[in-house]
Scaffold this motif. Structure first.
Motif, PDB file in Angstrom:
ATOM      1  N   ARG A 215       0.735  -1.282  -0.010  1.00 61.28           N
ATOM      2  CA  ARG A 215      -0.051  -0.136   0.065  1.00 61.28           C
ATOM      3  C   ARG A 215       0.933   1.279  -0.127  1.00 61.28           C
ATOM      4  O   ARG A 215       0.313   2.414  -0.409  1.00 61.28           O
ATOM      5  CB  ARG A 215      -0.936  -0.135   1.333  1.00 61.28           C
ATOM      6  CG  ARG A 215      -2.120  -0.937   1.100  1.00 61.28           C
ATOM      7  CD  ARG A 215      -2.718  -0.969   2.399  1.00 61.28           C
ATOM      8  NE  ARG A 215      -4.075  -1.693   2.461  1.00 61.28           N
ATOM      9  CZ  ARG A 215      -5.213  -1.207   2.368  1.00 61.28           C
ATOM     10  NH1 ARG A 215      -5.462   0.206   2.358  1.00 61.28           N
ATOM     11  NH2 ARG A 215      -6.342  -2.042   2.257  1.00 61.28           N
ATOM     12  N   SER A 216       1.997   1.255   0.516  1.00 67.56           N
ATOM     13  CA  SER A 216       2.992   2.128   0.671  1.00 67.56           C
ATOM     14  C   SER A 216       3.650   2.741  -0.530  1.00 67.56           C
ATOM     15  O   SER A 216       3.464   2.071  -1.779  1.00 67.56           O
ATOM     16  CB  SER A 216       4.028   2.194   1.761  1.00 67.56           C
ATOM     17  OG  SER A 216       5.032   1.386   1.407  1.00 67.56           O
ATOM     18  N   ASN A 217       4.208   3.865  -0.413  1.00 71.72           N
ATOM     19  CA  ASN A 217       4.986   4.569  -1.730  1.00 71.72           C
ATOM     20  C   ASN A 217       6.244   3.659  -1.984  1.00 71.72           C
ATOM     21  O   ASN A 217       7.023   4.060  -2.922  1.00 71.72           O
ATOM     22  CB  ASN A 217       5.049   6.112  -1.515  1.00 71.72           C
ATOM     23  CG  ASN A 217       6.025   6.367  -0.384  1.00 71.72           C
ATOM     24  OD1 ASN A 217       6.580   5.340   0.224  1.00 71.72           O
ATOM     25  ND2 ASN A 217       5.879   7.635  -0.033  1.00 71.72           N
ATOM     26  N   ARG A 218       6.465   2.670  -0.859  1.00 72.57           N
ATOM     27  CA  ARG A 218       7.702   1.963  -1.208  1.00 72.57           C
ATOM     28  C   ARG A 218       7.619   0.637  -1.945  1.00 72.57           C
ATOM     29  O   ARG A 218       8.409  -0.264  -2.089  1.00 72.57           O
ATOM     30  CB  ARG A 218       8.314   1.731   0.109  1.00 72.57           C
ATOM     31  CG  ARG A 218       9.006   3.063   0.860  1.00 72.57           C
ATOM     32  CD  ARG A 218       9.762   2.495   1.907  1.00 72.57           C
ATOM     33  NE  ARG A 218       8.875   2.078   3.167  1.00 72.57           N
ATOM     34  CZ  ARG A 218       9.160   1.343   3.958  1.00 72.57           C
ATOM     35  NH1 ARG A 218      10.275   0.965   4.122  1.00 72.57           N
ATOM     36  NH2 ARG A 218       8.278   0.826   4.946  1.00 72.57           N
ATOM     37  N   ALA A 219       6.236   0.363  -2.476  1.00 75.00           N
ATOM     38  CA  ALA A 219       5.805  -0.768  -2.906  1.00 75.00           C
ATOM     39  C   ALA A 219       6.583  -1.086  -4.508  1.00 75.00           C
ATOM     40  O   ALA A 219       6.951  -0.192  -5.087  1.00 75.00           O
ATOM     41  CB  ALA A 219       4.179  -0.811  -3.266  1.00 75.00           C
TER      42      ALA A 219
ATOM     43  N   GLU B  59       7.458  -1.496  -8.060  1.00 72.82           N
ATOM     44  CA  GLU B  59       6.631  -1.466  -9.377  1.00 72.82           C
ATOM     45  C   GLU B  59       6.084  -2.465 -10.070  1.00 72.82           C
ATOM     46  O   GLU B  59       5.052  -2.457 -10.764  1.00 72.82           O
ATOM     47  CB  GLU B  59       7.565  -0.459 -10.335  1.00 72.82           C
ATOM     48  CG  GLU B  59       6.725   0.088 -11.823  1.00 72.82           C
ATOM     49  CD  GLU B  59       7.513   0.716 -12.345  1.00 72.82           C
ATOM     50  OE1 GLU B  59       7.272   1.152 -13.456  1.00 72.82           O
ATOM     51  OE2 GLU B  59       8.877   1.187 -12.314  1.00 72.82           O
TER      52      GLU B  59
ATOM     53  N   ASN C 210      -3.747  -3.091  -6.084  1.00 74.47           N
ATOM     54  CA  ASN C 210      -2.823  -2.066  -6.377  1.00 74.47           C
ATOM     55  C   ASN C 210      -1.950  -2.467  -7.733  1.00 74.47           C
ATOM     56  O   ASN C 210      -1.309  -1.769  -8.324  1.00 74.47           O
ATOM     57  CB  ASN C 210      -1.915  -1.830  -5.348  1.00 74.47           C
ATOM     58  CG  ASN C 210      -2.362  -1.421  -4.100  1.00 74.47           C
ATOM     59  OD1 ASN C 210      -3.513  -0.284  -4.368  1.00 74.47           O
ATOM     60  ND2 ASN C 210      -2.200  -1.592  -2.852  1.00 74.47           N
ATOM     61  N   TYR C 211      -2.274  -3.656  -8.144  1.00 71.09           N
ATOM     62  CA  TYR C 211      -1.368  -4.104  -9.295  1.00 71.09           C
ATOM     63  C   TYR C 211      -2.308  -4.702 -10.540  1.00 71.09           C
ATOM     64  O   TYR C 211      -3.508  -5.233 -10.150  1.00 71.09           O
ATOM     65  CB  TYR C 211      -0.497  -5.180  -9.057  1.00 71.09           C
ATOM     66  CG  TYR C 211       0.699  -4.799  -8.069  1.00 71.09           C
ATOM     67  CD1 TYR C 211       1.893  -4.316  -8.635  1.00 71.09           C
ATOM     68  CD2 TYR C 211       0.407  -4.581  -6.798  1.00 71.09           C
ATOM     69  CE1 TYR C 211       2.850  -3.910  -7.923  1.00 71.09           C
ATOM     70  CE2 TYR C 211       1.565  -3.967  -6.014  1.00 71.09           C
ATOM     71  CZ  TYR C 211       2.827  -3.849  -6.585  1.00 71.09           C
ATOM     72  OH  TYR C 211       3.738  -3.357  -5.791  1.00 71.09           O
TER      73      TYR C 211
ATOM     74  N   ARG D 297       2.233  -2.303 -10.794  1.00 69.84           N
ATOM     75  CA  ARG D 297       1.595  -1.416 -10.037  1.00 69.84           C
ATOM     76  C   ARG D 297       0.856  -0.313 -10.942  1.00 69.84           C
ATOM     77  O   ARG D 297       1.224   0.322 -11.755  1.00 69.84           O
ATOM     78  CB  ARG D 297       2.549  -0.311  -9.182  1.00 69.84           C
ATOM     79  CG  ARG D 297       1.843   0.280  -8.205  1.00 69.84           C
ATOM     80  CD  ARG D 297       2.787   0.694  -6.943  1.00 69.84           C
ATOM     81  NE  ARG D 297       2.256   1.518  -5.845  1.00 69.84           N
ATOM     82  CZ  ARG D 297       1.768   1.146  -4.922  1.00 69.84           C
ATOM     83  NH1 ARG D 297       1.462  -0.204  -4.821  1.00 69.84           N
ATOM     84  NH2 ARG D 297       1.112   1.882  -4.121  1.00 69.84           N
TER      85      ARG D 297
ATOM     86  N   ALA E 249      -2.057   2.923 -11.463  1.00 72.51           N
ATOM     87  CA  ALA E 249      -2.334   4.393 -11.067  1.00 72.51           C
ATOM     88  C   ALA E 249      -3.499   4.530 -10.312  1.00 72.51           C
ATOM     89  O   ALA E 249      -3.562   5.234  -9.175  1.00 72.51           O
ATOM     90  CB  ALA E 249      -2.295   5.215 -12.219  1.00 72.51           C
TER      91      ALA E 249
END
Length: 199
Positions: free
Chosen positions: A2-6, A8, A43-44, A58, A60
């Motif tokens: 869920r985070s911005n570190r997931a 790509e 998310n994917y 990932r 948008a």
């Protein structure tokens, strides 16, 4: 996830299991770690599939919604329970399942392992699909309908069948409360390539 570190990209590898979505412990793969699985699906999106490998990227925008509660019921062991709404390629039905141990079940878990609990799904053609169910994971949400069957499609992440009813069984029902609480949830599917309903 869920985070911005997931990451790509995410690679989904299919082992030679029979059935396709059976985990190494005999459970339905999407029920073994339900929160993580739903985050991956949310998310994917699938961008390519070659043999046993599926490449996810990932997205948008989310592919599925967050779960929404649609009801609650109480069931008994070994009895078929109707699914309140039909899962489709546009929606997924989940059930949070609360199985309570009695004093005998608590003692047995401390001293020895528990007998397996199984979930049996009945599809619209009357076919039965059986998997092991882990009670500790079941409270996070069990995937009910449509039930994934395979990942052979090139254009869809999974093929699935709508489920009309399911039941829970155990060889040692005396270790548990007679009544089992269900909290029904629905997830909306936004990604048209996620689920193909099998004929």
């Amino acid at each position: 996830m869920r985070s911005n570190r997931a990451p790509e990209y995410y690679i989904w590898y299919r082992a030679d299991n029979n059935p396709f979505f059976q985990s190494f412990r005999g459970g339905m793969l999407l029920n073994d770690d339900p929160k993580t699985v739903l985050d991956i699906l949310r998310n994917y999106s699938m961008i390519k599939r070659e043999k046993k490998f599926t490449l996810l990227k990932r997205s948008a925008s989310p592919s599925i919604s967050e779960p929404t509660r649609i009801g609650q019921s109480e069931i008994s062991w070994n009895s078929w329970t109707s699914v309140p709404i039909s899962g489709s390629n546009k929606s997924i039905v989940l059930a949070k399942i609360y199985i309570k141990k009695n004093i005998f079940g608590t003692i047995k878990r401390i001293l020895y392992k528990e007998e397996p609990i199984e979930i049996e799904y009945k599809d619209r053609k009357g076919n039965i699909h059986k998997f092991r169910l882990l009670p500790d994971n079941a409270v996070e949400g069990v995937w009910i309908s449509p039930l994934p069957l395979n990942v052979n499609e090139k254009d869809y992440f999974m093929s699935a069948v709508p489920i009309e009813s399911f039941r829970l069984t155990s060889q040692d029902q005396l270790l548990y409360s007679n009544k089992i609480k269900l909290v029904w949830e629905k997830i909306d599917v936004y990604n048209d390539r996620l689920i193909k309903l099998a004929d």
